[in-house]
Design a protein around this motif. Structure first.
Motif, short mmCIF file in Angstrom:
data_model
loop_
_atom_site.label_atom_id
_atom_site.label_comp_id
_atom_site.label_asym_id
_atom_site.label_seq_id
_atom_site.Cartn_x
_atom_site.Cartn_y
_atom_site.Cartn_z
N THR A 129 0.84 -1.20 0.00
CA THR A 129 0.00 0.00 0.00
C THR A 129 0.87 1.25 0.00
O THR A 129 0.63 2.20 -0.74
N ASN A 130 1.93 1.23 0.82
CA ASN A 130 2.86 2.38 0.88
C ASN A 130 3.59 2.59 -0.45
O ASN A 130 3.78 3.72 -0.89
N ILE A 131 4.00 1.50 -1.07
CA ILE A 131 4.75 1.61 -2.33
C ILE A 131 3.84 2.20 -3.42
O ILE A 131 4.27 3.05 -4.21
N VAL A 132 2.59 1.74 -3.44
CA VAL A 132 1.63 2.27 -4.42
C VAL A 132 1.48 3.78 -4.22
O VAL A 132 1.53 4.56 -5.17
N GLU A 133 1.32 4.17 -2.97
CA GLU A 133 1.07 5.57 -2.64
C GLU A 133 2.27 6.46 -2.95
O GLU A 133 2.13 7.53 -3.52
N HIS A 134 3.47 6.00 -2.60
CA HIS A 134 4.65 6.86 -2.72
C HIS A 134 5.40 6.72 -4.03
O HIS A 134 6.12 7.63 -4.44
N PHE A 135 5.28 5.56 -4.68
CA PHE A 135 6.11 5.34 -5.87
C PHE A 135 5.31 5.07 -7.14
O PHE A 135 5.88 4.76 -8.18
N GLY A 136 4.00 5.18 -7.03
CA GLY A 136 3.17 5.10 -8.23
C GLY A 136 3.08 3.76 -8.91
O GLY A 136 2.82 3.66 -10.10
N PHE A 137 3.31 2.69 -8.16
CA PHE A 137 3.17 1.34 -8.74
C PHE A 137 1.70 0.93 -8.68
O PHE A 137 0.92 1.46 -7.89
N THR A 138 1.33 -0.02 -9.51
CA THR A 138 0.01 -0.64 -9.43
C THR A 138 0.19 -1.99 -8.74
O THR A 138 1.08 -2.75 -9.11
N HIS A 139 -0.65 -2.25 -7.74
CA HIS A 139 -0.51 -3.47 -6.94
C HIS A 139 -1.44 -4.54 -7.50
O HIS A 139 -2.65 -4.35 -7.58
N LEU A 140 -0.87 -5.65 -7.92
CA LEU A 140 -1.67 -6.76 -8.43
C LEU A 140 -1.50 -7.96 -7.52
O LEU A 140 -0.39 -8.45 -7.34
N SER A 141 -2.61 -8.39 -6.92
CA SER A 141 -2.55 -9.57 -6.07
C SER A 141 -3.14 -10.73 -6.85
O SER A 141 -4.28 -10.66 -7.32
N ALA A 142 -2.35 -11.79 -6.97
CA ALA A 142 -2.82 -12.96 -7.73
C ALA A 142 -4.13 -13.48 -7.13
O ALA A 142 -5.08 -13.79 -7.85
N GLY A 143 -4.19 -13.55 -5.81
CA GLY A 143 -5.40 -14.04 -5.14
C GLY A 143 -6.61 -13.18 -5.43
O GLY A 143 -7.71 -13.68 -5.72
N ASP A 144 -6.42 -11.85 -5.38
CA ASP A 144 -7.54 -10.93 -5.65
C ASP A 144 -8.04 -11.08 -7.08
O ASP A 144 -9.24 -11.04 -7.33
N LEU A 145 -7.11 -11.24 -8.02
CA LEU A 145 -7.51 -11.38 -9.43
C LEU A 145 -8.32 -12.65 -9.64
O LEU A 145 -9.31 -12.66 -10.37
N LEU A 146 -7.90 -13.73 -8.98
CA LEU A 146 -8.64 -14.99 -9.10
C LEU A 146 -10.04 -14.84 -8.49
O LEU A 146 -11.03 -15.27 -9.08
N ARG A 147 -10.10 -14.19 -7.33
CA ARG A 147 -11.41 -13.99 -6.67
C ARG A 147 -12.32 -13.12 -7.53
O ARG A 147 -13.51 -13.39 -7.67
N ALA A 148 -11.75 -12.07 -8.13
CA ALA A 148 -12.54 -11.18 -8.98
C ALA A 148 -13.07 -11.92 -10.20
O ALA A 148 -14.20 -11.72 -10.64
N GLU A 149 -12.23 -12.80 -10.73
CA GLU A 149 -12.63 -13.58 -11.92
C GLU A 149 -13.78 -14.53 -11.56
O GLU A 149 -14.74 -14.67 -12.31
N ILE A 150 -13.71 -15.13 -10.38
CA ILE A 150 -14.78 -16.03 -9.93
C ILE A 150 -16.07 -15.23 -9.79
O ILE A 150 -17.14 -15.63 -10.24
N LYS A 151 -15.94 -14.05 -9.17
CA LYS A 151 -17.10 -13.20 -8.93
C LYS A 151 -17.75 -12.73 -10.23
O LYS A 151 -18.95 -12.51 -10.30
N SER A 152 -16.94 -12.57 -11.27
CA SER A 152 -17.45 -12.06 -12.55
C SER A 152 -18.42 -13.05 -13.20
O SER A 152 -19.18 -12.70 -14.10
N GLY A 153 -18.35 -14.31 -12.75
CA GLY A 153 -19.27 -15.31 -13.29
C GLY A 153 -18.90 -15.78 -14.69
O GLY A 153 -19.67 -16.46 -15.35
N SER A 154 -17.71 -15.42 -15.15
CA SER A 154 -17.28 -15.85 -16.48
C SER A 154 -17.03 -17.36 -16.48
O SER A 154 -16.92 -17.98 -15.43
#
Length: 211
Positions: free
Chosen positions: A43-68
């Motif tokens: 969270t700190n790195i995103v805020e101070h250094f402008g990176f985008t944080h990608l969590s493998a677990g979150d992406l999988l959960r979002a994909e499940i939720k999308s119902g695809s």
């Protein structure tokens, strides 16, 4: 005459172009055991250094939720206790990076093992700029996880120790692989959060947004 044919195979081993969706990207893998505090620091790195944080677990959960169709397949695999194939997770990471306006990414919780790592580099042709490794003793992580046991059913001693064991067996070979390439930046994650962030800041200084 025939020797030149074999040469490219050697070059293909080392991924250097790091181009995805037409843009050159910087990828940092974030690894650390459960309770090592990597989420807070991401969270700190995103805020101070402008990176985008990608969590493998979150992406999988979002994909499940999308119902695809893909999401349904992932959900079934998880329910059956199977491991989601590397390619599936990598594809989600790759799509997220291509869709993003950004070109600097923190990939958290991936690669979980050597097979993930090799597949990621093969599929995306991207090699991480470095691996940020939050090094923390099991004792300290255990203390933290038990201390924050707010609604996380899986945070009991037995489960926590199992998670540590999985982390050590699976992720340490990845860290060793990148260490051999001099790409691991190790942080003492047992220190208080502000001190850990000072160390993080020193590592990410070259990536600070130009004012």
């Amino acid at each position: 005459m025939g020797t030149s044919v074999d040469a490219p195979a050697v070059v293909a081993e080392e991924v250097t172009d790091n181009v995805l969706g037409g843009k050159k990207v910087t990828v940092v893998f974030v690894l650390g055991g459960p309770g090592s505090g990597k989420g807070t620091q991401c969270t700190n790195i995103v805020e101070h250094f402008g990176f985008t944080h990608l969590s493998a677990g979150d992406l999988l959960r979002a994909e499940i939720k999308s119902g695809s169709e893909n999401g349904t397949m992932i959900e079934t695999m998880i329910k059956e206790g199977k491991i989601v194939p590397s390619e599936v997770t990598i594809k989600l990471l790759q799509e997220a990076m291509i869709k993003s306006e950004n070109d600097k990414f923190l990939i958290d919780g991936f690669p979980r093992n050597e097979e993930n790592r090799a597949a990621f580099e093969n599929v995306t042709k991207i090699s991480p700029a470095f691996v940020l490794f939050f090094d923390c003793t099991e004792e300290e992580m255990e203390k933290r996880l038990l201390g924050r046991n707010q609604g996380r059913v899986d945070d009991n001693i037995e489960t926590i120790r199992k998670r540590f064991k999985v982390f050590v067996e699976s992720s340490l070979p990845v860290i060793e692989y990148y260490s051999s390439k001099d790409k691991v930046k190790k942080i003492d994650a047992a220190k208080p959060i502000p001190e850990v962030f000072e160390d993080v800041t020193a590592i990410f200084a070259p990536y600070a947004p130009k004012v």
